[in-house]
Design a protein around this motif. Structure first.
Motif: not given
Length: 298
Positions: A136-141, A282-285, A295-297
């Motif tokens: 839940l704290r990763n970048s894709s979420t 921000f989300g799409v980028a 970028m690492q997830n």
């Protein structure tokens, strides 16, 4: 591509935060915290994504929560007169059994609205002890939640009637915005963004919704900061250091005060569409950076 999104899309090597955070890093994260805590764009998301994009690694939940004390100092400073008035008049109204008093309704609304995030936070602590490393704290979420909340805020702008001002607040607003605030435990949702969105759906004017959102956030931000400060005392500060922690908190306080004042002035005259488009971008980028391996997830 130039500008801030180019920075986000630069290659960020997977890394953990250095054993000793530098004062410069702490100051930069303090600025990020202060400018994003009260804007509806998620401070937690930016504190996770910005250092990861810069190759600094994830500063962690504890550092994030502690420098929030700078934000709470700023909001107490900014709203001290309001808080004093609400507290004193709430007590006076309770003594008179005047439960229809606007100040009593606001005070009780803040209390009831704080309960959902406290209960959910305790449940997460008990059921997900390793939440700091949760998916839940990763970048894709974070990216997905940023996009979802952008769409919800857009819906609130379209459908919200915006006919009620701060004096029209009732318990329904406190409870409704309180449940929305609990969603901010998921990084990327944004505490101010979720409560502002709920306030608009409930028919509040933009500035009134933002003002109550700030007041509602005082107990939640304070509790989170104090709990994590205790945890940091218990664990020691070898991963951060006291000087960077102090600098980050002070810088956060100054930036927070500026962002509070700016947002209240802004929403008296303009809509929240700029934040909708920002959150979408921000989300799409982030998703694009992850998909292209830039970028690492984490």
């Amino acid at each position: 591509m130039t500008g801030p999104w180019a920075l986000l899309l630069q290659v960020a090597e997977p890394a953990e935060l250095s054993k000793q955070m530098s004062v410069f890093q702490a100051a930069m994260l303090g600025i990020v915290q202060g400018l994003t805590e009260f804007l509806p764009i998620s401070s937690t998301a930016h504190l996770k994504v910005v250092p990861v994009a810069l190759g600094w690694g994830d500063p962690g939940v504890a550092f994030t929560a502690v420098i929030q004390l700078g934000s709470i100092a700023a909001i107490l400073w900014y709203f001290w007169d309001d808080l004093t008035q609400v507290t004193v008049k709430m007590v006076q109204a309770a003594k008179r059994s005047d439960y229809a008093s606007p100040d009593f309704r606001v005070g009780l609304g803040i209390f009831l609205g704080t309960l959902p995030i406290v209960i959910c936070g305790l449940l997460i602590k008990a059921l997900v002890p390793d939440f700091d490393n949760s998916p839940l704290r990763n970048s894709s979420t974070i990216a997905q939640m940023s996009i979802i909340m952008a769409l919800l805020l857009a819906g609130a702008e379209w459908l919200g009637k915006r006919k009620r001002n701060f004096n029209d607040l009732d318990l329904r607003d406190g409870v409704g915005m309180g449940f929305a605030q609990a969603l901010s435990l998921i990084p990327g949702v944004s505490r101010s963004g979720s409560t502002l969105t709920a306030g608009l759906f409930l028919g509040l004017e933009r500035a009134a919704a933002a003002r109550f959102s700030f007041l509602l956030g005082i107990p939640a931000i304070t509790l989170a900061g104090l709990v994590e400060l205790k945890n940091m005392f218990d664990a020691g500060t070898s991963s951060v250091g006291w000087l960077p922690l102090i600098v980050g908190t002070l810088v956060s306080a100054i930036a927070s005060y500026i962002s509070i004042d700016w947002l209240l002035r802004f929403l008296k005259q303009r809509s929240t569409w700029v934040f909708v488009w920002y959150r979408l971008a921000f989300g799409v980028a982030i998703l694009a950076a992850i998909a292209t391996g830039r970028m690492q997830n984490i």
